[in-house]
Design a protein around this motif. Structure first.
Motif, PDB file in Angstrom:
ATOM      1  N   ARG A 196       0.754  -1.298  -0.018  1.00 47.82           N
ATOM      2  CA  ARG A 196       0.128  -0.078   0.020  1.00 47.82           C
ATOM      3  C   ARG A 196       0.906   1.183   0.006  1.00 47.82           C
ATOM      4  NH1 ARG A 196      -5.101   0.952   4.257  1.00 47.82           N
ATOM      5  NH2 ARG A 196      -5.855   2.848   3.737  1.00 47.82           N
ATOM      6  N   THR A 197       1.931   1.179   0.767  1.00 48.44           N
ATOM      7  CA  THR A 197       2.896   2.536   0.816  1.00 48.44           C
ATOM      8  C   THR A 197       3.596   2.474  -0.510  1.00 48.44           C
ATOM      9  OG1 THR A 197       2.835   1.945   3.227  1.00 48.44           O
ATOM     10  CG2 THR A 197       4.638   3.543   2.193  1.00 48.44           C
ATOM     11  N   ILE A 198       4.049   1.586  -0.931  1.00 50.95           N
ATOM     12  CA  ILE A 198       4.733   1.430  -2.063  1.00 50.95           C
ATOM     13  C   ILE A 198       3.822   2.014  -3.540  1.00 50.95           C
ATOM     14  CG2 ILE A 198       5.939   0.417  -3.929  1.00 50.95           C
ATOM     15  CD1 ILE A 198       6.878  -1.410  -1.941  1.00 50.95           C
ATOM     16  N   LEU A 199       2.629   1.576  -3.417  1.00 49.51           N
ATOM     17  CA  LEU A 199       1.765   2.170  -4.388  1.00 49.51           C
ATOM     18  C   LEU A 199       1.352   3.583  -4.244  1.00 49.51           C
ATOM     19  CD1 LEU A 199      -0.047   1.315  -6.768  1.00 49.51           C
ATOM     20  CD2 LEU A 199      -1.990   0.763  -5.126  1.00 49.51           C
ATOM     21  N   GLY A 200       1.335   3.893  -3.226  1.00 56.84           N
ATOM     22  CA  GLY A 200       1.124   5.237  -2.506  1.00 56.84           C
ATOM     23  C   GLY A 200       2.363   6.243  -3.017  1.00 56.84           C
ATOM     24  N   ILE A 201       3.436   5.841  -2.790  1.00 54.66           N
ATOM     25  CA  ILE A 201       4.453   6.715  -3.356  1.00 54.66           C
ATOM     26  C   ILE A 201       4.551   6.856  -4.924  1.00 54.66           C
ATOM     27  CG2 ILE A 201       7.060   6.732  -3.731  1.00 54.66           C
ATOM     28  CD1 ILE A 201       7.112   5.325  -0.774  1.00 54.66           C
ATOM     29  N   ALA A 202       4.337   5.692  -5.565  1.00 58.08           N
ATOM     30  CA  ALA A 202       4.244   5.602  -7.034  1.00 58.08           C
ATOM     31  C   ALA A 202       3.006   6.569  -7.733  1.00 58.08           C
ATOM     32  CB  ALA A 202       4.225   4.292  -7.598  1.00 58.08           C
ATOM     33  N   VAL A 203       1.969   6.410  -7.051  1.00 63.92           N
ATOM     34  CA  VAL A 203       0.784   7.080  -7.396  1.00 63.92           C
ATOM     35  C   VAL A 203       1.039   8.633  -7.276  1.00 63.92           C
ATOM     36  CG1 VAL A 203      -1.603   7.410  -7.208  1.00 63.92           C
ATOM     37  CG2 VAL A 203      -0.859   5.489  -7.287  1.00 63.92           C
ATOM     38  N   GLY A 204       1.475   8.874  -6.043  1.00 60.81           N
ATOM     39  CA  GLY A 204       1.836  10.449  -5.645  1.00 60.81           C
ATOM     40  C   GLY A 204       2.791  11.112  -6.517  1.00 60.81           C
ATOM     41  N   ILE A 205       3.883  10.207  -6.862  1.00 58.58           N
ATOM     42  CA  ILE A 205       4.841  11.035  -7.930  1.00 58.58           C
ATOM     43  C   ILE A 205       4.272  11.173  -9.191  1.00 58.58           C
ATOM     44  CG2 ILE A 205       6.854  10.179  -9.190  1.00 58.58           C
ATOM     45  CD1 ILE A 205       8.254   8.994  -6.786  1.00 58.58           C
ATOM     46  N   ALA A 206       3.465  10.203  -9.640  1.00 59.51           N
ATOM     47  CA  ALA A 206       3.031  10.273 -10.993  1.00 59.51           C
ATOM     48  C   ALA A 206       1.881  11.478 -10.914  1.00 59.51           C
ATOM     49  CB  ALA A 206       1.929   9.093 -11.381  1.00 59.51           C
ATOM     50  N   LEU A 207       1.117  11.490 -10.099  1.00 61.67           N
ATOM     51  CA  LEU A 207      -0.077  12.732  -9.880  1.00 61.67           C
ATOM     52  C   LEU A 207       0.794  13.973  -9.989  1.00 61.67           C
ATOM     53  CD1 LEU A 207      -2.931  11.003  -7.987  1.00 61.67           C
ATOM     54  CD2 LEU A 207      -2.725  11.400 -10.407  1.00 61.67           C
ATOM     55  N   VAL A 215       8.682  14.736  -4.880  1.00 63.51           N
ATOM     56  CA  VAL A 215       8.999  14.249  -3.528  1.00 63.51           C
ATOM     57  C   VAL A 215       7.715  14.895  -2.408  1.00 63.51           C
ATOM     58  CG1 VAL A 215      10.473  14.889  -1.345  1.00 63.51           C
ATOM     59  CG2 VAL A 215      11.434  14.602  -3.551  1.00 63.51           C
ATOM     60  N   LEU A 216       7.184  15.952  -2.890  1.00 59.60           N
ATOM     61  CA  LEU A 216       6.087  16.090  -1.955  1.00 59.60           C
ATOM     62  C   LEU A 216       4.792  15.756  -2.331  1.00 59.60           C
ATOM     63  CD1 LEU A 216       5.407  18.444   0.370  1.00 59.60           C
ATOM     64  CD2 LEU A 216       4.855  20.033  -1.550  1.00 59.60           C
ATOM     65  N   ALA A 217       4.376  15.421  -3.591  1.00 62.52           N
ATOM     66  CA  ALA A 217       3.052  14.708  -3.848  1.00 62.52           C
ATOM     67  C   ALA A 217       2.686  13.666  -3.126  1.00 62.52           C
ATOM     68  CB  ALA A 217       2.814  14.756  -5.142  1.00 62.52           C
ATOM     69  N   ALA A 229      -5.174   2.777  -8.889  1.00 61.79           N
ATOM     70  CA  ALA A 229      -5.638   3.212  -7.908  1.00 61.79           C
ATOM     71  C   ALA A 229      -7.050   3.999  -7.988  1.00 61.79           C
ATOM     72  CB  ALA A 229      -4.810   4.171  -6.896  1.00 61.79           C
ATOM     73  N   GLY A 230      -7.313   4.250  -9.258  1.00 68.38           N
ATOM     74  CA  GLY A 230      -8.339   4.988  -9.481  1.00 68.38           C
ATOM     75  C   GLY A 230      -8.449   6.402  -9.652  1.00 68.38           C
ATOM     76  N   PRO A 231      -9.311   7.106  -9.908  1.00 67.36           N
ATOM     77  CA  PRO A 231      -8.905   8.804 -10.043  1.00 67.36           C
ATOM     78  C   PRO A 231      -8.905   9.338  -8.604  1.00 67.36           C
ATOM     79  CG  PRO A 231     -11.373   8.087 -10.104  1.00 67.36           C
ATOM     80  CD  PRO A 231     -10.644   6.785 -10.234  1.00 67.36           C
ATOM     81  N   ILE A 232      -8.017  10.056  -8.397  1.00 66.30           N
ATOM     82  CA  ILE A 232      -7.715  10.819  -6.945  1.00 66.30           C
ATOM     83  C   ILE A 232      -7.625  12.066  -7.565  1.00 66.30           C
ATOM     84  CG2 ILE A 232      -6.036  11.017  -5.217  1.00 66.30           C
ATOM     85  CD1 ILE A 232      -5.189   8.264  -5.532  1.00 66.30           C
ATOM     86  N   TRP A 233      -8.326  13.093  -7.099  1.00 68.27           N
ATOM     87  CA  TRP A 233      -8.581  14.209  -7.550  1.00 68.27           C
ATOM     88  C   TRP A 233      -7.698  15.487  -6.486  1.00 68.27           C
ATOM     89  CZ3 TRP A 233     -10.617  14.270 -12.101  1.00 68.27           C
ATOM     90  CH2 TRP A 233     -11.579  13.101 -12.325  1.00 68.27           C
ATOM     91  N   PHE A 234      -7.476  16.398  -7.071  1.00 68.02           N
ATOM     92  CA  PHE A 234      -6.956  17.743  -6.596  1.00 68.02           C
ATOM     93  C   PHE A 234      -5.517  17.589  -6.086  1.00 68.02           C
ATOM     94  CE2 PHE A 234     -11.634  18.361  -5.510  1.00 68.02           C
ATOM     95  CZ  PHE A 234     -11.649  19.346  -6.088  1.00 68.02           C
ATOM     96  N   LEU A 235      -4.669  16.531  -6.116  1.00 69.41           N
ATOM     97  CA  LEU A 235      -3.383  16.322  -5.683  1.00 69.41           C
ATOM     98  C   LEU A 235      -2.561  16.950  -6.765  1.00 69.41           C
ATOM     99  CD1 LEU A 235      -1.450  15.025  -3.404  1.00 69.41           C
ATOM    100  CD2 LEU A 235      -1.335  13.295  -4.889  1.00 69.41           C
TER     101      LEU A 235
END
Length: 350
Positions: free
Chosen positions: A78-89, A302-304, A271-277
Motif C-alpha cells: 500500500r505504501t509503495i503504491l502510494g509513493i508511485a501514484v503520488g509521484i505520478a500525479l 517528493v512532496l506529492a 488506484a482509480g481517480p484521485i482528485w486535486f493532488l
C-alpha cells in the motif's frame, strides 16, 4: 537624480528570487524528510497500530507473527503504491500546468482519467474482465488512445497545437466519454459494482504484483517528465521566444503529453481517480521554488507522495476502526485550495 537602495546594483536579481534560490536546497531536504515520515506513519498507523520497532523488525525479517504479516503483506504494498501514484500525479499536474500555461490545469485536462474509465467499463461489460491485472492494461490502453486522439484533434487546422486547443479537445472528449461510461454502468449491474469500487480512488487491497506491472510506465514517465524542465522553462516565455532559445516546441509538447499519459494513466489504472493532488501540489511547490520547472518537477516528485500518504493515514484515523478512502480525503482537503486559487489568481487568458 533617482536613488536606489544601498547594496542593490542595477541588473541584480530581485531579493525574493535570490531568497528562493538560497532556500531551494534546504526545502527539498525538508520535503524528503516529510516523505520519510509519511512512509513511517503509513507502515505504523492503521486500524491496528504497530510500534515503530516492530515495523522495523518486520521489514528486516527479524519479527514474525500477525503484526509482521500486516506490515509486509498489507502496508508495504500500500505504501509503495502510494509513493508511485503520488509521484505520478504530482509530476502530471506540474507538467499540465506548465504545458497549457493554465494555473488550474490538472491531469484530467487531456481526458486521461476519462479514457481509463471508459476502457475499464468496456472491459468489464463486453469482455468480462474482472481481475485487477487485466483492468490495469485496459485502463492504460484507454488512457493512451484518448491522449493520442486529443493531440490529433488539438493539432488539426492552422497554427498546430496550442494550449487552448489541447484543453478544449480534452474537455470535449472527457464529456463524451463520461456520458458513455455512465450509460454502460447503468445498463449492467455487474459493471456498476466493479466500477463503483474503482471510481472511489483507493490504495487499499493492491499487492506488489500490480505495482510491478505498472512500474515500467511510472519509471519511463518520470524520466521523461524530469527531462523536460529546461524546455518547459523556454516555452513559458512564449513559442517564438522558446524557439529562439533553442527549444523544439512540437517535440516538447509531444514528450510532455506522453509523460502525462504514462504517469496519469498508470496511476489511474492502479488506484482509480484521485482528485486535486495534481492541482494543489505544483502551486505549493512554486511558492517555494518560483516558476523554474527544473525545481518544480523534483519538488513535486517528493512532496506529492508525502501528501498522498499523509492523506491515506488520516483516512485510517478519522473513522477508526473503519477507513476513509484517500480520494475522499484529498477531495475534502483540495476543494478549499481550488476555491482559494479561483479567488486569488486570475485564470490564464484563453
Amino acid at each position: 537624480m533617482p536613488t536606489r537602495s544601498p547594496g542593490v546594483r542595477p541588473g541584480s536579481p530581485p531579493v525574493r528570487s535570490t531568497r528562493r534560490r538560497r532556500w531551494r536546497g534546504p526545502a527539498l531536504a525538508l520535503s524528503v524528510a516529510v516523505l520519510l515520515l509519511a512512509v513511517g506513519l503509513s507502515l505504523a498507523i492503521g486500524s491496528r497500530p504497530i510500534a515503530p520497532g516492530v515495523v522495523w523488525d518486520s521489514l528486516t525479517g527479524a519479527a514474525q507473527g500477525q503484526d509482521a504479516l500486516v506490515v509486509r503483506e498489507l502496508r508495504v504494498p500500500r505504501t509503495i503504491l502510494g509513493i508511485a501514484v503520488g509521484i505520478a500525479l504530482g509530476l502530471s499536474g506540474a507538467l499540465m500546468q506548465a504545458l497549457t500555461r493554465n494555473p488550474l490545469a490538472d491531469p484530467g485536462l487531456l481526458g486521461v482519467n476519462s479514457g481509463a474509465a471508459a476502457a475499464m467499463v468496456t472491459a468489464v461489460a463486453v469482455a468480462g474482465v474482472t481481475s485487477p491485472m487485466g483492468l490495469v492494461w485496459f485502463s492504460m490502453v484507454g488512457a493512451a488512445v484518448v491522449s493520442v486522439v486529443v493531440y490529433v484533434i488539438g493539432t488539426s487546422g492552422r497554427g498546430g497545437a496550442t494550449p487552448v486547443r489541447l484543453a478544449l479537445a480534452g474537455t470535449a472528449i472527457a464529456a463524451a466519454l463520461g456520458a458513455y461510461t455512465t450509460g454502460m454502468i447503468l445498463l449492467d449491474s455487474r459493471t456498476f459494482d466493479r466500477f463503483r469500487y474503482w471510481q472511489v480512488g483507493s490504495l487499499v487491497g493492491q499487492d506488489l504484483s500490480l505495482v510491478a506491472q505498472v512500474a515500467p510506465f511510472f519509471v519511463v514517465g518520470t524520466l521523461l517528465a524530469l527531462s523536460q524542465g529546461r524546455a518547459l522553462n523556454a516555452l513559458a516565455l512564449g513559442e517564438d521566444s522558446g524557439r529562439a532559445l533553442g527549444a523544439n516546441v512540437a517535440r516538447t509538447r509531444v514528450l510532455t503529453a506522453v509523460a502525462v499519459t504514462l504517469l496519469c494513466g498508470a496511476a489511474t489504472a492502479a488506484a482509480g481517480p484521485i482528485w486535486f493532488l495534481g492541482l494543489a501540489v505544483p502551486h505549493m511547490v512554486r511558492a517555494v521554488t518560483g516558476p523554474d520547472q527544473r525545481w518544480v518537477l523534483p519538488f513535486s516528485l517528493v512532496l506529492a507522495p508525502a501528501l498522498l500518504l499523509l492523506g491515506d493515514v488520516l483516512g485510517r484515523v478519522v473513522v477508526r476502526p473503519g477507513e476513509l478512502e484517500v480520494s475522499i480525503v484529498t477531495a475534502v482537503l483540495g476543494a478549499p485550495v481550488l476555491i482559494a486559487l479561483v479567488r486569488r489568481k486570475r485564470l490564464a487568458q484563453l
